[in-house]
Design a protein around this motif. Sequence first.
Motif, PDB file in Angstrom:
ATOM      1  N   LEU A 166      27.605  53.418 -31.650  1.00  0.00           N
ATOM      2  CA  LEU A 166      28.858  52.875 -31.135  1.00  0.00           C
ATOM      3  C   LEU A 166      29.479  51.881 -32.115  1.00  0.00           C
ATOM      4  O   LEU A 166      30.697  51.701 -32.150  1.00  0.00           O
ATOM      5  CB  LEU A 166      28.620  52.181 -29.785  1.00  0.00           C
ATOM      6  N   GLU A 167      28.637  51.217 -32.884  1.00  0.00           N
ATOM      7  CA  GLU A 167      29.100  50.198 -33.826  1.00  0.00           C
ATOM      8  C   GLU A 167      29.078  50.697 -35.269  1.00  0.00           C
ATOM      9  O   GLU A 167      29.103  49.901 -36.210  1.00  0.00           O
ATOM     10  CB  GLU A 167      28.223  48.944 -33.697  1.00  0.00           C
ATOM     11  N   ARG A 168      29.019  52.007 -35.454  1.00  0.00           N
ATOM     12  CA  ARG A 168      28.856  52.584 -36.791  1.00  0.00           C
ATOM     13  C   ARG A 168      30.029  52.261 -37.715  1.00  0.00           C
ATOM     14  O   ARG A 168      31.171  52.119 -37.269  1.00  0.00           O
ATOM     15  CB  ARG A 168      28.701  54.102 -36.684  1.00  0.00           C
ATOM     16  N   ASN A 169      29.723  52.179 -39.000  1.00  0.00           N
ATOM     17  CA  ASN A 169      30.768  52.028 -40.005  1.00  0.00           C
ATOM     18  C   ASN A 169      31.610  53.297 -40.025  1.00  0.00           C
ATOM     19  O   ASN A 169      31.098  54.397 -39.930  1.00  0.00           O
ATOM     20  CB  ASN A 169      30.143  51.792 -41.385  1.00  0.00           C
ATOM     21  N   GLY A 170      32.880  53.133 -40.132  1.00  0.00           N
ATOM     22  CA  GLY A 170      33.763  54.288 -40.197  1.00  0.00           C
ATOM     23  C   GLY A 170      34.323  54.711 -38.863  1.00  0.00           C
ATOM     24  O   GLY A 170      35.158  55.628 -38.809  1.00  0.00           O
ATOM     25  N   ARG A 171      33.898  54.091 -37.774  1.00  0.00           N
ATOM     26  CA  ARG A 171      34.416  54.505 -36.462  1.00  0.00           C
ATOM     27  C   ARG A 171      35.917  54.285 -36.354  1.00  0.00           C
ATOM     28  O   ARG A 171      36.632  55.121 -35.807  1.00  0.00           O
ATOM     29  CB  ARG A 171      33.692  53.763 -35.340  1.00  0.00           C
ATOM     30  N   GLN A 172      36.378  53.165 -36.885  1.00  0.00           N
ATOM     31  CA  GLN A 172      37.808  52.885 -36.792  1.00  0.00           C
ATOM     32  C   GLN A 172      38.626  53.963 -37.481  1.00  0.00           C
ATOM     33  O   GLN A 172      39.645  54.433 -36.949  1.00  0.00           O
ATOM     34  CB  GLN A 172      38.122  51.524 -37.410  1.00  0.00           C
ATOM     35  N   GLU A 173      38.174  54.389 -38.653  1.00  0.00           N
ATOM     36  CA  GLU A 173      38.914  55.423 -39.381  1.00  0.00           C
ATOM     37  C   GLU A 173      38.783  56.780 -38.703  1.00  0.00           C
ATOM     38  O   GLU A 173      39.762  57.525 -38.579  1.00  0.00           O
ATOM     39  CB  GLU A 173      38.403  55.515 -40.819  1.00  0.00           C
ATOM     40  N   GLU A 174      37.567  57.124 -38.248  1.00  0.00           N
ATOM     41  CA  GLU A 174      37.334  58.425 -37.623  1.00  0.00           C
ATOM     42  C   GLU A 174      38.140  58.598 -36.342  1.00  0.00           C
ATOM     43  O   GLU A 174      38.715  59.662 -36.091  1.00  0.00           O
ATOM     44  CB  GLU A 174      35.848  58.586 -37.300  1.00  0.00           C
ATOM     45  N   GLU A 175      38.167  57.540 -35.520  1.00  0.00           N
ATOM     46  CA  GLU A 175      38.768  57.650 -34.196  1.00  0.00           C
ATOM     47  C   GLU A 175      40.142  56.997 -34.077  1.00  0.00           C
ATOM     48  O   GLU A 175      40.810  57.143 -33.052  1.00  0.00           O
ATOM     49  CB  GLU A 175      37.832  57.040 -33.146  1.00  0.00           C
ATOM     50  N   GLY A 176      40.547  56.273 -35.112  1.00  0.00           N
ATOM     51  CA  GLY A 176      41.831  55.580 -35.021  1.00  0.00           C
ATOM     52  C   GLY A 176      41.833  54.544 -33.924  1.00  0.00           C
ATOM     53  O   GLY A 176      42.764  54.465 -33.114  1.00  0.00           O
ATOM     54  N   THR A 177      40.784  53.727 -33.875  1.00  0.00           N
ATOM     55  CA  THR A 177      40.648  52.774 -32.766  1.00  0.00           C
ATOM     56  C   THR A 177      41.770  51.743 -32.743  1.00  0.00           C
ATOM     57  O   THR A 177      42.165  51.269 -31.675  1.00  0.00           O
ATOM     58  CB  THR A 177      39.288  52.065 -32.839  1.00  0.00           C
ATOM     59  N   ASP A 178      42.304  51.390 -33.908  1.00  0.00           N
ATOM     60  CA  ASP A 178      43.424  50.451 -33.937  1.00  0.00           C
ATOM     61  C   ASP A 178      44.678  51.081 -33.328  1.00  0.00           C
ATOM     62  O   ASP A 178      45.462  50.418 -32.643  1.00  0.00           O
ATOM     63  CB  ASP A 178      43.702  49.983 -35.368  1.00  0.00           C
TER      64      ASP A 178
END
Length: 248
Positions: free
Chosen positions: A70-82
């Motif tokens: 859940l806290e993995r590096n790259g999650r923001q880019e992969e999922e577009g969390t922003d």
Amino acid sequence: MLPGLVLLTSACTQPPAESTAASLAEQRRRMPPDTTGYESRPPADPNGISRYYLGRQIAHVMGHEGADWLERNGRQEEEGTDILLRELKLKPTDVVADLGAGTGYFSFRISPLVPQGRVLAVDIQPEMITSLKQNKERRQITNVEPVLGTVQNPNLTARSVDLVLIVDAYHEFDHPREMMRAVRAALTPTGRLALVEYRAEDSRVPIKRIHKMSLEQARKEMAAVGLEFIENVETLPQQHLMFFRRAK
């Protein structure tokens, strides 16, 4: 026949197998139709359980042992969390329930967006609640409140939540009907549900099929509990962002 002697032979005789099968079939035919939407049958996918809801096989729950993912590096880019957070269009006073919060990845990112509101970080695993409390203390955040739910109830106060966010968790709910009825009850009259699931319609999304949902299936399941579809925002790289509200 001797006085007082009762023959039990006929009472112990088993009917032919064909007769028993016919009788059971007749009983099933006369039973009222199942309105819960649940069905139990052998799992078609080993990554799921033997429980189905409205035709969809329910996936295994990711345990707390997988919290690092859940806290993995790259999650923001992969999922577009922003992008997801921006699309929620939160107001500073909103009360938000992060259902299936896990370690609080979204809860602590939503916190500064609702400075006069609250974030209810709901999870059914005590280990995740412990992690949430530790992260809350470490970050010194005061408006995130960990909430221990159950598989049937998120333990939210009725008509108290402006937005319920469920990210990549709904497809693992053991009791989706009961849980979403409770979610509906927790929404304010103008409250919204934001349901985020990997797109089943897109074979390029590198996620196992059982961990995806189609828009059609999601709309069917939400409608079954009185949640009305508002819109599907397709700005995320791999997921549907589907909004619902209480049906009128």
